[in-house]
Motif scaffolding. Structure first.
Motif, mmCIF file in Angstrom:
data_model
loop_
_atom_site.group_PDB
_atom_site.id
_atom_site.type_symbol
_atom_site.label_atom_id
_atom_site.label_comp_id
_atom_site.label_asym_id
_atom_site.label_seq_id
_atom_site.Cartn_x
_atom_site.Cartn_y
_atom_site.Cartn_z
ATOM 1 N N TYR A 60 3.898 -6.066 7.301
ATOM 2 C CA TYR A 60 2.656 -5.950 6.538
ATOM 3 C C TYR A 60 1.723 -7.090 6.912
ATOM 4 C CZ TYR A 60 5.180 -2.732 3.409
ATOM 5 O OH TYR A 60 5.901 -1.687 2.885
ATOM 6 N N GLN A 99 -4.106 -5.005 -1.283
ATOM 7 C CA GLN A 99 -2.959 -4.183 -0.940
ATOM 8 C C GLN A 99 -2.522 -4.606 0.456
ATOM 9 O OE1 GLN A 99 -3.816 0.060 -1.348
ATOM 10 N NE2 GLN A 99 -2.655 0.048 -3.254
ATOM 11 N N GLU A 108 0.800 -1.220 0.000
ATOM 12 C CA GLU A 108 0.000 0.000 0.000
ATOM 13 C C GLU A 108 0.834 1.273 0.000
ATOM 14 O OE1 GLU A 108 -2.499 0.410 3.404
ATOM 15 O OE2 GLU A 108 -0.832 0.634 4.817
ATOM 16 N N LYS A 135 -1.302 -4.312 3.981
ATOM 17 C CA LYS A 135 -1.430 -3.204 4.925
ATOM 18 C C LYS A 135 -0.179 -3.075 5.786
ATOM 19 C CE LYS A 135 -4.375 -1.586 8.727
ATOM 20 N NZ LYS A 135 -5.534 -1.947 9.597
#
Length: 294
Positions: free
Chosen positions: A189, A199, A147, A201
């Protein structure tokens, strides 16, 4: 002058007596500080088929059997090995191996292959493959991008979008980045463990002067093990796995272990590791005399 010599003789006599009665203690003291339980144990040389082992997981329901794989430039194969480093079975999923970097599993029999190698930070879509060993044809893809990445590649100092480390917990996948730019920050992530396109995070980061190459979580979910070249990075003391990066970090030297890449827990205090170059290791976490904290 005679008095001085008498004093010296008396002093030397006292020293001789002290050494006579305590010499064994002084001579053996260095050995008592050496913690043999904390040494890295080399179990075997891996078969040539897995000389570039990049991930490892214990196979549930087996007696000391493990699953491993090679990274980029090799066939898309999963190998069952034993503790003698021998390949006992080869699995051939119909999947690409762009750059397989790590392996993890959930508590429902699924394995996850992290096709997340991104040395140049140019890949726009990465993948994690979810499969069961008994049903390879039903493999599913979890595709994602980061992201916080908007340049492909970013400048060299900002190249922190390669990941060679993954673990699963409570229906979530956690990826830890390999900081190729500055070698000082491992980003964390999170992804769902279901097939789809996402995506990843960004949920946190870890200050560690190393490039992380592997990750694992203990079965009691109280310890996270990260791996880098010839080092272990142990994290515990966190409130929940979702914020494990806030826990206490312990760095442990694995001197002469080579390019260590794969790590997994075989119980809550014992790790199994592999290296590129072809070695299988076991390591006990019960004590860590060579550790440093930060």
């Amino acid at each position: 002058m005679k008095l001085m010599w008498k004093v010296i003789l008396v002093f030397m006599s006292v020293l001789a007596l002290v050494f006579f009665f305590t010499g064994d203690f002084f001579l053996s003291a260095p050995a008592s500080t050496e913690n043999t339980a904390n040494k890295l144990e080399t179990l075997a040389k891996l078969d040539k088929e897995v000389e570039e082992s990049s991930g490892i997981e214990q196979i549930p329901g087996t007696n000391n059997k493990y699953l491993t794989h090679n990274d980029a430039g090799n066939k898309p194969r999963l190998y069952q090995i034993n503790e003698q480093g021998e390949v006992e079975q080869t699995y051939k999923p119909d999947l690409p191996n762009v750059d397989w970097e790590d392996l993890t599993q959930d508590n429902s029999g699924n394995f996850y292959i992290a096709d997340t190698g991104n040395n140049s930070n140019k890949r726009r879509e990465l993948a994690i493959y979810k499969l069961k060993l008994g049903n390879l044809e039903q493999a599913q893809a979890i595709r994602f991008s980061y992201e916080d990445q908007d340049e492909f590649p970013p400048s060299k100092k900002d190249r922190n979008f390669d990941s060679e480390a993954i673990f699963w917990h409570n229906n979530k996948l956690y990826l830890i980045s390999k900081d190729r730019g500055r070698s000082e920050t491992a980003k964390v992530y999170q992804l769902p463990d279901q097939p789809g396109k996402y995506q990843a995070k960004l949920i946190g980061s870890i200050k560690v002067k190393a490039q992380i190459t592997g990750a694992a979580i203990s079965s009691n979910a109280e310890t996270i093990a990260l791996l880098s070249d010839e080092k272990l990075h142990i994290i515990n003391g966190f409130n929940s796995v979702e914020n494990f990066y806030e826990g206490e970090l312990q760095n442990i030297s694995l001197k002469e272990a080579g390019q260590t890449e794969g790590v997994t827990f075989i119980n809550d205090n014992t790790l199994m590791l592999t290296s590129e170059g072809g070695n299988l290791y076991r390591y006990s976490l019960q004590t860590a005399s060579s550790a440093t904290h930060q």
